[in-house]
Design an enzyme around this catalytic site. Structure first.
Site, PDB file in Angstrom:
ATOM      1  N   SER A 134       0.857  -1.182   0.000  1.00  0.00           N
ATOM      2  CA  SER A 134       0.000   0.000   0.000  1.00  0.00           C
ATOM      3  C   SER A 134       0.894   1.233   0.000  1.00  0.00           C
ATOM      4  CB  SER A 134      -0.891   0.017   1.250  1.00  0.00           C
ATOM      5  OG  SER A 134      -1.529   1.270   1.416  1.00  0.00           O
ATOM      6  N   TYR A 147      -2.651  -1.081  10.232  1.00  0.00           N
ATOM      7  CA  TYR A 147      -2.525  -1.285   8.786  1.00  0.00           C
ATOM      8  C   TYR A 147      -1.186  -0.723   8.296  1.00  0.00           C
ATOM      9  CZ  TYR A 147      -3.945  -1.201   3.846  1.00  0.00           C
ATOM     10  OH  TYR A 147      -4.032  -1.388   2.485  1.00  0.00           O
TER      11      TYR A 147
END
Length: 256
Positions: A134, A147
């Site tokens: 990401s 995350y």
């Protein structure tokens, strides 16, 4: 070519599966939701598609299906580590059970699966590992404490592994998606207050990302950053850090 896609039942994983289906690949699709996998398999071609229902957040399930998949469709040529969840809420509002599941699925699972499959690829002197990280791995986003940690760890491992195995016939592609249209992206966006910055955040298409990933595998490119504008994140980290700290909308207050 035998391609494995984890988290294949929806979103980016589904788009990757469809892209490789169009390219005539043999597919192993791995996810929790059997009905979605069966539907996808019927659409891409069941004769060359193997469906695996597994909760990859359970360490016992991570590689238990690999031998059977290779017996059905041959050695794994491309492993796409895509399965993951996202938590967008304050660190202290996140229960440890939620956090641990995310860390298992987003970090522990791809590392364990890569460790298992990589040995076989090195023996054959061919294969590709694709790690869907990401942009949060490069520019951690407020409100994504766990995350950020998981994707940062995966990206670091992926980038380092590429150099380790490049002379042994195995290639590693590290993928840095920014916002890409999906149910997970919509849920994440909805966790923040609505501001002009949030409304105009560049958001990509999972189909375009899937095509870019397949091209990176084919042409042995080291990484994919998409939407393209996010290449600035890699090259101007300090400016990006300032922008995120300044412009990220506040998280919505949880109801009491």
């Amino acid at each position: 070519m035998h391609v494995v896609v984890t988290g294949a039942s929806s979103g980016i994983g589904e788009a990757i599966a469809r892209e490789y289906g169009k390219r005539g690949a043999k597919l192993t699709l791995v996810a929790r939701r059997r009905e979605l996998l069966d539907r996808l398999a019927s659409e891409v071609g069941t004769e060359r598609t193997n469906v695996v229902q597994a909760d990859l957040a359970n360490p016992a399930n991570v590689n238990a299906w690999v031998d059977e998949a290779e017996q059905k469709l041959g050695p794994i040529d491309v492993l796409v580590n895509n399965a993951g969840v996202q938590i967008v809420k304050s660190a202290t509002a996140t229960t440890w059970e939620e956090a641990e599941r995310l860390l298992l699925l987003d970090l522990h699972t791809p590392l364990k699966l890569t460790h298992h499959v990589l040995k076989r690829m090195l023996e054959r002197k061919r294969g590709t590992i694709v790690d869907v990280a990401s942009v949060a791995a490069i520019a951690p986003t407020p409100g994504m404490f766990f995350y950020n940690a998981a994707k940062g760890g995966l990206a670091a491992a992926s980038e380092g592994l590429r150099a380790e195995v490049k002379d042994h016939g195995v290639h590693v592609v590290t993928v840095y998606p920014g916002p890409v249209k999906s149910a997970m992206e919509e849920a994440g966006r909805a966790a923040y207050e609505d501001t002009p910055a949030s409304r105009y955040t560049p958001t990509g298409s999972p189909d375009v990302l899937a095509r870019l990933i397949a091209e990176a595998v084919e042409k042995k490119r080291p990484r994919v950053v998409y939407p393209r504008l996010y290449f600035l994140v890699r090259h101007f980290p300090n400016a990006t850090r300032w922008a995120l700290d300044t412009l990220t909308p506040p998280l919505k207050r949880l109801p009491k």
